[in-house]
Design an enzyme around this catalytic site. Structure first.
Site, PDB file in Angstrom:
ATOM      1  N   ASP A 141      20.367 -14.670  14.881  1.00  0.00           N
ATOM      2  CA  ASP A 141      19.317 -13.261  14.969  1.00  0.00           C
ATOM      3  C   ASP A 141      18.506 -12.946  13.677  1.00  0.00           C
ATOM      4  O   ASP A 141      18.572 -14.001  12.801  1.00  0.00           O
ATOM      5  CB  ASP A 141      20.107 -12.799  15.006  1.00  0.00           C
ATOM      6  N   GLU A 197      15.791 -10.133  11.652  1.00  0.00           N
ATOM      7  CA  GLU A 197      15.495  -8.271  12.043  1.00  0.00           C
ATOM      8  C   GLU A 197      13.660  -8.516  11.704  1.00  0.00           C
ATOM      9  O   GLU A 197      13.811  -9.126  10.384  1.00  0.00           O
ATOM     10  CB  GLU A 197      17.005  -7.337  11.259  1.00  0.00           C
ATOM     11  N   HIS A 220      23.039  -4.571  15.684  1.00  0.00           N
ATOM     12  CA  HIS A 220      21.161  -4.338  14.985  1.00  0.00           C
ATOM     13  C   HIS A 220      21.552  -5.124  13.913  1.00  0.00           C
ATOM     14  O   HIS A 220      20.532  -4.801  12.646  1.00  0.00           O
ATOM     15  CB  HIS A 220      20.744  -3.103  14.747  1.00  0.00           C
ATOM     16  N   ASP A 278      25.058 -10.056  15.030  1.00  0.00           N
ATOM     17  CA  ASP A 278      24.125  -9.977  16.134  1.00  0.00           C
ATOM     18  C   ASP A 278      24.285 -11.492  16.431  1.00  0.00           C
ATOM     19  O   ASP A 278      24.563 -12.254  17.886  1.00  0.00           O
ATOM     20  CB  ASP A 278      23.226  -9.844  16.074  1.00  0.00           C
TER      21      ASP A 278
END
Length: 307
Positions: free
Chosen positions: A69, A71, A207, A212
């Site tokens: 994952d 961000e 998040h 995640d």
């Protein structure tokens, strides 16, 4: 991370002839540690051993992978940057290692991003940039397929970062969002949070990249246990396709031209100009000229002559 049904800018478009997925377009406060990696293992040797075992058994279901994952500063891999990478190496369904790092994007964050992730400009100030992070992540990932919720979103950002640094990053992938759309009721939301709740999985941390990634891994294992025997083909890896060309660095003339334009119109740009590519500077310059005009123009957007 882009959860299904929230900001679906890069969307999973199913499979093509050879079993491919294509991308269509074009808090827990972390201490200021640099890069966290839990164990040291030769990823490529392990990957080869697992692949050979699966080929011999005829099992196309993916059991070993990198749960991944990211961000980011926004939703467009052409314009936005990664601010965090989280990954877990999974071998035969069990997590064996983890990788986590913040990434300095060389720009200020939008308030909405900080509110969503809990990541602040202060947390990123001393973080390594992508030039330092990418090779370590690629070494960690080895040749394993990647898995995530709307994995094409994360893959597109990493592929662009790799191409811009003349690195190879071609992968097969497993998309838990696509699996949820296939197996879950149509009237149930398919975001990672909703899918985990539907499957009775307690979230580790919404998040944030590593949390995640681990939640996507647990979701996949739950779906695999429920449906892997009846529909094994749904759990096969598929080629991830995101076409991107290497961006050219901006010239000193371009950088100075943008600085002069910003100074003339008294604009504070929340980006580090030296980190921008040629195309990024061109987009920013064109946007400023369309809104405020060129240097010396008397009105907004009035002077459209070429320099």
């Amino acid at each position: 991370m882009n959860e299904g049904g929230t900001f679906d800018v890069t969307r999973e478009t199913g499979t093509t002839g050879a079993g491919e997925m294509t991308a269509e377009r074009t808090v827990e406060t972390q201490p200021p540690e640099r890069i966290r990696s839990c164990v040291t293992v030769d990823a490529r040797v392990i990957t080869l051993d697992r692949a050979c075992a699966d080929i011999q058994s005829g099992d196309r279901r993916v059991h070993s992978y990198i749960a991944l994952d990211t961000e980011t500063t926004g939703l467009n891999p052409k314009q936005d940057r990664i601010i965090e990478i989280g990954a877990a190496r999974v071998l035969d369904g069990m997590e064996t290692e983890c990788f986590q790092t913040l990434v300095n994007p060389r720009r200020l964050l939008d308030l909405r991003v900080s509110e969503l992730t809990g990541i602040t400009d202060g947390m990123l100030a001393d973080a390594p940039d992508m030039d330092e992070v990418l090779d370590r992540f690629l070494e960690f990932a080895g040749d394993l397929p990647v898995l995530g919720h709307n994995i094409l979103f994360d893959f597109s950002f990493l592929k662009r970062a790799a191409v811009n640094r003349q690195r190879e990053f071609e992968r097969q992938g497993v998309d838990t969002l696509a699996l949820c759309r296939h197996f879950m009721p149509k009237d149930v939301r398919k975001s990672l949070n909703a899918a985990c709740a539907f499957c009775g999985i307690r979230r580790e941390g919404s998040h944030r990249a590593l949390g995640d990634a681990r939640d996507a891994h647990r979701l996949y294992q739950r779906l695999l246990a429920l449906y892997g025997e009846s529909e094994p083909e749904a759990f096969a890896g598929r080629n991830l396709i995101y076409k991107v060309k290497r961006e050219q660095p901006a010239s000193e003339k371009q950088k100075e031209g943008l600085r002069d334009l910003l100074k003339y119109h008294k604009i504070d740009l929340p980006l580090q100009i030296d980190s921008l590519s040629r195309s990024e500077i061109s987009r920013i310059r064109d946007k400023i000229i369309s809104q405020y005009g060129r240097i010396g123009s008397t009105g907004r957007g009035e002077d459209n002559d070429e320099q």
